[in-house]
Design a protein around this motif. Structure first.
Motif, short mmCIF file in Angstrom:
data_model
loop_
_atom_site.label_atom_id
_atom_site.label_comp_id
_atom_site.label_asym_id
_atom_site.label_seq_id
_atom_site.Cartn_x
_atom_site.Cartn_y
_atom_site.Cartn_z
N VAL A 164 0.84 -1.20 0.00
CA VAL A 164 0.00 0.00 0.00
C VAL A 164 0.88 1.25 0.00
O VAL A 164 0.64 2.20 -0.76
N MET A 165 1.90 1.24 0.85
CA MET A 165 2.81 2.38 0.94
C MET A 165 3.49 2.64 -0.40
O MET A 165 3.60 3.80 -0.85
N LYS A 166 3.94 1.61 -1.07
CA LYS A 166 4.60 1.77 -2.37
C LYS A 166 3.67 2.47 -3.36
O LYS A 166 4.10 3.36 -4.11
N GLY A 167 2.40 2.05 -3.37
CA GLY A 167 1.45 2.67 -4.28
C GLY A 167 1.24 4.15 -3.98
O GLY A 167 1.16 4.97 -4.89
N LYS A 168 1.14 4.48 -2.70
CA LYS A 168 0.95 5.88 -2.31
C LYS A 168 2.16 6.73 -2.69
O LYS A 168 2.02 7.86 -3.18
N LEU A 169 3.36 6.20 -2.44
CA LEU A 169 4.57 6.96 -2.76
C LEU A 169 4.69 7.18 -4.27
O LEU A 169 5.07 8.26 -4.73
N ALA A 170 4.37 6.15 -5.04
CA ALA A 170 4.43 6.29 -6.49
C ALA A 170 3.45 7.35 -6.98
O ALA A 170 3.78 8.16 -7.86
N ALA A 171 2.25 7.37 -6.39
CA ALA A 171 1.25 8.36 -6.79
C ALA A 171 1.69 9.78 -6.44
O ALA A 171 1.31 10.74 -7.11
N LEU A 172 2.50 9.91 -5.39
CA LEU A 172 2.99 11.23 -4.96
C LEU A 172 4.27 11.63 -5.69
O LEU A 172 4.80 12.72 -5.45
N GLY A 173 4.77 10.75 -6.54
CA GLY A 173 5.99 11.06 -7.27
C GLY A 173 7.25 10.88 -6.46
O GLY A 173 8.32 11.38 -6.84
N ALA A 174 7.16 10.18 -5.32
CA ALA A 174 8.34 9.93 -4.47
C ALA A 174 9.10 8.72 -4.99
O ALA A 174 8.56 7.87 -5.71
N ARG A 175 10.37 8.62 -4.59
CA ARG A 175 11.22 7.50 -4.99
C ARG A 175 11.64 6.71 -3.74
O ARG A 175 12.40 7.23 -2.93
N LEU A 176 11.12 5.51 -3.61
CA LEU A 176 11.46 4.67 -2.47
C LEU A 176 12.86 4.10 -2.67
O LEU A 176 13.09 3.30 -3.58
N VAL A 177 13.81 4.51 -1.82
CA VAL A 177 15.20 4.07 -1.98
C VAL A 177 15.60 3.04 -0.94
O VAL A 177 16.57 2.29 -1.15
N ASP A 178 14.89 2.98 0.19
CA ASP A 178 15.24 2.02 1.24
C ASP A 178 14.02 1.67 2.06
O ASP A 178 13.07 2.47 2.17
N ASN A 179 14.07 0.49 2.66
CA ASN A 179 13.04 0.07 3.61
C ASN A 179 13.71 -0.76 4.69
O ASN A 179 14.49 -1.67 4.39
N ALA A 180 13.45 -0.44 5.95
CA ALA A 180 13.96 -1.20 7.08
C ALA A 180 12.79 -1.61 7.96
O ALA A 180 11.89 -0.79 8.21
N VAL A 181 12.80 -2.85 8.42
CA VAL A 181 11.67 -3.38 9.19
C VAL A 181 12.17 -4.07 10.45
O VAL A 181 13.06 -4.92 10.40
N LEU A 182 11.58 -3.70 11.59
CA LEU A 182 11.85 -4.37 12.86
C LEU A 182 10.57 -5.03 13.34
O LEU A 182 9.50 -4.40 13.33
N VAL A 183 10.67 -6.29 13.74
CA VAL A 183 9.48 -7.05 14.12
C VAL A 183 9.68 -7.73 15.47
O VAL A 183 10.80 -7.88 15.96
N ASP A 184 8.55 -8.15 16.04
CA ASP A 184 8.56 -8.98 17.23
C ASP A 184 9.09 -10.35 16.82
O ASP A 184 8.55 -10.98 15.91
N ARG A 185 10.12 -10.84 17.48
CA ARG A 185 10.75 -12.10 17.09
C ARG A 185 10.09 -13.33 17.68
O ARG A 185 10.48 -14.47 17.36
N ALA A 186 9.09 -13.15 18.53
CA ALA A 186 8.42 -14.31 19.12
C ALA A 186 7.64 -15.08 18.05
O ALA A 186 7.37 -14.57 16.96
N HIS A 187 7.26 -16.30 18.36
CA HIS A 187 6.49 -17.12 17.42
C HIS A 187 5.17 -16.42 17.09
O HIS A 187 4.54 -15.82 17.97
N PRO A 188 4.74 -16.47 15.82
CA PRO A 188 3.48 -15.80 15.43
C PRO A 188 2.29 -16.17 16.29
O PRO A 188 1.44 -15.32 16.57
N ALA A 189 2.23 -17.42 16.75
CA ALA A 189 1.11 -17.83 17.61
C ALA A 189 1.14 -17.08 18.93
O ALA A 189 0.09 -16.72 19.48
N ALA A 190 2.34 -16.84 19.44
CA ALA A 190 2.46 -16.10 20.70
C ALA A 190 2.13 -14.63 20.51
O ALA A 190 1.44 -14.02 21.33
N THR A 191 2.60 -14.05 19.41
CA THR A 191 2.33 -12.62 19.18
C THR A 191 0.86 -12.36 18.87
O THR A 191 0.37 -11.26 19.08
#
Length: 308
Positions: free
Chosen positions: A132-159
């Motif tokens: 969704v974010m990529k689509g919005k940035l493209a519509a605004l004429g922005a250039r996505l150069v990087d993406n960094a993601v931090l997540v909860d490392r616990a098992h998905p069932a626990a989270t």
């Protein structure tokens, strides 16, 4: 002097900690100026959430009808060499405050023809939100150069238990006598996010603003959990279908909508306990036949910064 704008909104404080970790090396760089823009909803979102308010937020989130923001502090006419958009994931979409920013005239000015880095802090499912974010940035004429993601490392069932408990109690846990670990991104991972700021501080001063090559290559900026790709797609379709039905029943305050919402929550729990495991099992059984396609999907979702 290079100028960086960091746009964010943190409800629990976790995303703010991530932003501070990334911004630390940038603030220490003598040839970089950092401007922070903390989004301010006109009507503050609650924390902790009530049960109904938490789930009743998803139709408007998925259908991109966020609550309005107060005017930005930054002058939209200011030119920046890099814009960092730090956001949370709500129901496999960018959070409402970030979506409200993306829909604003100020974002159209600030992001047009500018390099953008996205910075995500979430439970574990972020692929569809970033699409969704990529689509919005493209519509605004922005250039996505990087993406960094931090997540909860616990098992998905626990989270699946710990994250809603955190949102609705304000307490991170552990829960159920310690059988469910505390919710959130590990503190060590947040501190280690400073490597992203260090990489930007090294490269940005000599970088042409037209350069769209990633600055976070080989830093494990993202990790794509291939087992969740199909699950995210299924859940996204569910949110769209049920969100449409709920919106047709009236505003979030509608009693009929709230009753129907309770039915949806039951459906959601059943789906996660049945469809998601079955999908994962089928995917594992078919993995010898789909290995190439999965590898291609993994490379795609890891762009632009890559996994390693």
């Amino acid at each position: 002097m290079k100028k960086i704008l960091i746009v964010s909104w943190s409800q629990t404080g976790q995303l703010a900690d991530v932003v501070n970790a990334v911004a630390g090396p940038l603030l220490a760089a003598p040839d970089i100026e950092v401007v922070f823009e903390t989004l301010r909803p006109v009507t503050p979102y609650p924390f902790p959430w009530s049960f109904l308010r938490f789930f009743n937020t998803f139709p408007e989130t998925v259908y991109e009808e966020p609550l309005p923001l107060q005017p930005l502090q930054v002058n939209p006419a200011t030119s920046f060499d890099l814009v960092i958009l730090a956001y949370q994931v709500w129901f496999l979409s960018p959070s409402q405050p970030m979506m409200a920013f993306l829909q604003s005239p100020a974002a159209a000015q600030l992001l047009n023809d500018k390099p953008v880095m996205t910075l995500i802090a979430c439970r574990n499912m972020w692929l569809m939100a970033q699409e969704v974010m990529k689509g919005k940035l493209a519509a605004l004429g922005a250039r996505l150069v990087d993406n960094a993601v931090l997540v909860d490392r616990a098992h998905p069932a626990a989270t699946f238990i710990s994250t809603p408990m955190w949102m609705m109690t304000g307490k991170r846990g552990p829960f159920l006598g310690g059988s469910v670990p505390a919710a959130g991104i590990p503190a060590d991972d947040i501190l280690a996010a400073s490597r992203f700021g260090e990489a930007i501080a090294r490269q940005l001063p000599a970088r042409d603003m037209r350069d769209s090559t990633p600055m976070l290559k080989n830093l494990q900026a993202v990790v794509v959990n291939e087992r969740l790709i199909a699950s995210e797609k299924i859940a996204r379709r569910s949110f769209v279908i049920w969100g449409k039905a709920l919106r047709a029943l009236g505003s979030p305050s509608s009693i009929l909508r709230q009753l129907f919402l309770c039915l949806y929550v039951v459906f959601l729990v059943v789906m996660i306990l049945t469809v998601v495991p079955v999908s994962a099992l089928v995917k594992r059984l078919l993995s010898p036949l789909t290995r190439t396609r999965i590898a291609q999907q993994r490379c795609y979702y890891a762009l632009p910064s890559g996994e390693d």
